[in-house]
Scaffold this motif. Structure first.
Motif, mmCIF file in Angstrom:
data_model
loop_
_atom_site.group_PDB
_atom_site.id
_atom_site.type_symbol
_atom_site.label_atom_id
_atom_site.label_comp_id
_atom_site.label_asym_id
_atom_site.label_seq_id
_atom_site.Cartn_x
_atom_site.Cartn_y
_atom_site.Cartn_z
ATOM 1 N N TYR A 175 -2.987 -9.677 2.654
ATOM 2 C CA TYR A 175 -3.719 -8.441 2.393
ATOM 3 C C TYR A 175 -2.733 -7.326 2.078
ATOM 4 O O TYR A 175 -1.694 -7.194 2.708
ATOM 5 C CB TYR A 175 -4.549 -8.089 3.620
ATOM 6 N N SER A 176 -3.058 -6.500 1.087
ATOM 7 C CA SER A 176 -2.134 -5.450 0.668
ATOM 8 C C SER A 176 -2.726 -4.068 0.912
ATOM 9 O O SER A 176 -3.891 -3.917 1.251
ATOM 10 C CB SER A 176 -1.808 -5.611 -0.819
ATOM 11 N N GLY A 177 -1.899 -3.047 0.683
ATOM 12 C CA GLY A 177 -2.350 -1.665 0.815
ATOM 13 C C GLY A 177 -3.070 -1.165 -0.418
ATOM 14 O O GLY A 177 -3.644 -0.100 -0.409
ATOM 15 N N LEU A 178 -3.021 -1.924 -1.501
ATOM 16 C CA LEU A 178 -3.690 -1.693 -2.785
ATOM 17 C C LEU A 178 -2.913 -0.764 -3.721
ATOM 18 O O LEU A 178 -1.974 -0.092 -3.328
ATOM 19 C CB LEU A 178 -5.123 -1.183 -2.604
ATOM 20 N N SER A 232 0.323 1.394 -2.531
ATOM 21 C CA SER A 232 0.598 1.413 -1.104
ATOM 22 C C SER A 232 1.394 0.148 -0.795
ATOM 23 O O SER A 232 0.924 -0.960 -1.043
ATOM 24 C CB SER A 232 -0.714 1.424 -0.320
ATOM 25 N N ALA A 233 2.607 0.335 -0.279
ATOM 26 C CA ALA A 233 3.463 -0.825 -0.008
ATOM 27 C C ALA A 233 4.402 -0.520 1.151
ATOM 28 O O ALA A 233 4.750 0.640 1.386
ATOM 29 C CB ALA A 233 4.275 -1.186 -1.247
ATOM 30 N N ASP A 234 4.822 -1.579 1.838
ATOM 31 C CA ASP A 234 5.786 -1.421 2.922
ATOM 32 C C ASP A 234 7.217 -1.669 2.442
ATOM 33 O O ASP A 234 8.136 -1.796 3.239
ATOM 34 C CB ASP A 234 5.434 -2.312 4.110
ATOM 35 N N VAL A 235 7.388 -1.726 1.125
ATOM 36 C CA VAL A 235 8.709 -1.816 0.508
ATOM 37 C C VAL A 235 8.766 -0.825 -0.656
ATOM 38 O O VAL A 235 7.746 -0.469 -1.230
ATOM 39 C CB VAL A 235 9.027 -3.239 -0.019
ATOM 40 N N ASP A 236 9.959 -0.399 -0.996
ATOM 41 C CA ASP A 236 10.166 0.448 -2.166
ATOM 42 C C ASP A 236 9.972 -0.430 -3.397
ATOM 43 O O ASP A 236 10.708 -1.397 -3.585
ATOM 44 C CB ASP A 236 11.584 1.012 -2.119
ATOM 45 N N PRO A 237 8.979 -0.155 -4.254
ATOM 46 C CA PRO A 237 8.730 -1.016 -5.415
ATOM 47 C C PRO A 237 9.896 -1.064 -6.395
ATOM 48 O O PRO A 237 10.033 -2.027 -7.141
ATOM 49 C CB PRO A 237 7.500 -0.388 -6.086
ATOM 50 N N TYR A 264 3.606 1.291 5.610
ATOM 51 C CA TYR A 264 3.036 1.349 4.269
ATOM 52 C C TYR A 264 3.086 2.807 3.830
ATOM 53 O O TYR A 264 2.508 3.672 4.472
ATOM 54 C CB TYR A 264 1.597 0.837 4.255
ATOM 55 N N GLU A 265 3.804 3.056 2.745
ATOM 56 C CA GLU A 265 3.918 4.387 2.165
ATOM 57 C C GLU A 265 3.259 4.358 0.787
ATOM 58 O O GLU A 265 3.037 3.287 0.216
ATOM 59 C CB GLU A 265 5.391 4.799 2.021
ATOM 60 N N LEU A 266 2.976 5.529 0.234
ATOM 61 C CA LEU A 266 2.454 5.620 -1.126
ATOM 62 C C LEU A 266 3.618 5.864 -2.071
ATOM 63 O O LEU A 266 4.516 6.662 -1.784
ATOM 64 C CB LEU A 266 1.443 6.753 -1.255
ATOM 65 N N TRP A 267 3.581 5.170 -3.222
ATOM 66 C CA TRP A 267 4.617 5.257 -4.247
ATOM 67 C C TRP A 267 3.956 5.513 -5.582
ATOM 68 O O TRP A 267 2.980 4.857 -5.932
ATOM 69 C CB TRP A 267 5.384 3.943 -4.324
ATOM 70 N N GLU A 268 4.477 6.480 -6.330
ATOM 71 C CA GLU A 268 3.990 6.735 -7.676
ATOM 72 C C GLU A 268 4.910 6.025 -8.661
ATOM 73 O O GLU A 268 6.131 6.188 -8.618
ATOM 74 C CB GLU A 268 3.997 8.229 -7.982
ATOM 75 N N ASP A 317 0.528 4.004 8.793
ATOM 76 C CA ASP A 317 0.398 3.480 7.440
ATOM 77 C C ASP A 317 -0.451 4.373 6.542
ATOM 78 O O ASP A 317 -1.348 5.075 6.996
ATOM 79 C CB ASP A 317 -0.225 2.077 7.478
ATOM 80 N N ASN A 318 -0.167 4.306 5.238
ATOM 81 C CA ASN A 318 -0.899 5.008 4.184
ATOM 82 C C ASN A 318 -1.467 3.929 3.269
ATOM 83 O O ASN A 318 -0.697 3.172 2.664
ATOM 84 C CB ASN A 318 0.044 5.924 3.409
ATOM 85 N N LEU A 319 -2.797 3.834 3.176
ATOM 86 C CA LEU A 319 -3.440 2.685 2.540
ATOM 87 C C LEU A 319 -4.534 3.107 1.565
ATOM 88 O O LEU A 319 -5.082 4.196 1.655
ATOM 89 C CB LEU A 319 -4.078 1.796 3.617
ATOM 90 N N ARG A 320 -4.861 2.192 0.667
ATOM 91 C CA ARG A 320 -6.001 2.286 -0.235
ATOM 92 C C ARG A 320 -6.090 3.587 -1.025
ATOM 93 O O ARG A 320 -7.077 4.323 -0.941
ATOM 94 C CB ARG A 320 -7.286 2.031 0.530
ATOM 95 N N PRO A 321 -5.075 3.889 -1.832
ATOM 96 C CA PRO A 321 -5.134 5.121 -2.621
ATOM 97 C C PRO A 321 -6.198 5.071 -3.704
ATOM 98 O O PRO A 321 -6.540 4.013 -4.226
ATOM 99 C CB PRO A 321 -3.741 5.191 -3.249
ATOM 100 N N VAL A 322 -6.714 6.255 -4.023
ATOM 101 C CA VAL A 322 -7.673 6.456 -5.110
ATOM 102 C C VAL A 322 -7.203 7.703 -5.853
ATOM 103 O O VAL A 322 -6.726 8.648 -5.228
ATOM 104 C CB VAL A 322 -9.099 6.688 -4.559
#
Length: 113
Positions: A10-13, A27-32, A48-52, A74-79
């Motif tokens: 399951y992912s943070g999306l 949303s990921a627990d690694v730097d993309p 889990y952080e948000l990455w643009e 955690d920071n999850l499920r961005p919209v």
């Protein structure tokens, strides 16, 4: 880092900006960009952080920047909601340990010009 044990995949999306297909928020627990764990200086754990992500070459390569950093949860499920004047990122912040009723989260938002 598993969000919860029953579904380790399951992912943070991730969300695509409705006005710019070459802008995403993940949303990921690694730097993309590097693949390194997103270890928070506040907790000492991967969160889990948000990455643009943005691409200037039609998706061939992506540049990443953190939207959230050093979070205590955690920071999850961005919209993304956007119009001609503003872009708003809305997401869930908190713990998520089960799909049905085991979570403690707040809805948060960031309005961008």
């Amino acid at each position: 880092l598993e969000l919860y044990e029953d579904q380790p995949q399951y992912s943070g999306l991730v969300v695509v900006d409705p006005q710019d297909p070459f802008r995403v928020v993940a949303s990921a627990d690694v730097d993309p960009g590097t693949g390194e764990p997103a270890v928070s200086s506040e907790t000492g754990q991967a969160q889990y952080e948000l990455w643009e992500g943005r691409s200037d070459d039609d998706g061939a390569t992506w540049a990443w920047r953190p939207v959230t950093e050093d979070s205590v949860t955690d920071n999850l499920r961005p919209v993304i909601a956007a119009n001609e004047e503003h872009s708003t990122i809305v997401w869930l912040r908190g713990t998520y340990t089960g799909i049905e009723d085991d979570y403690d989260q707040d809805v948060v938002a960031m309005v961008e010009p």
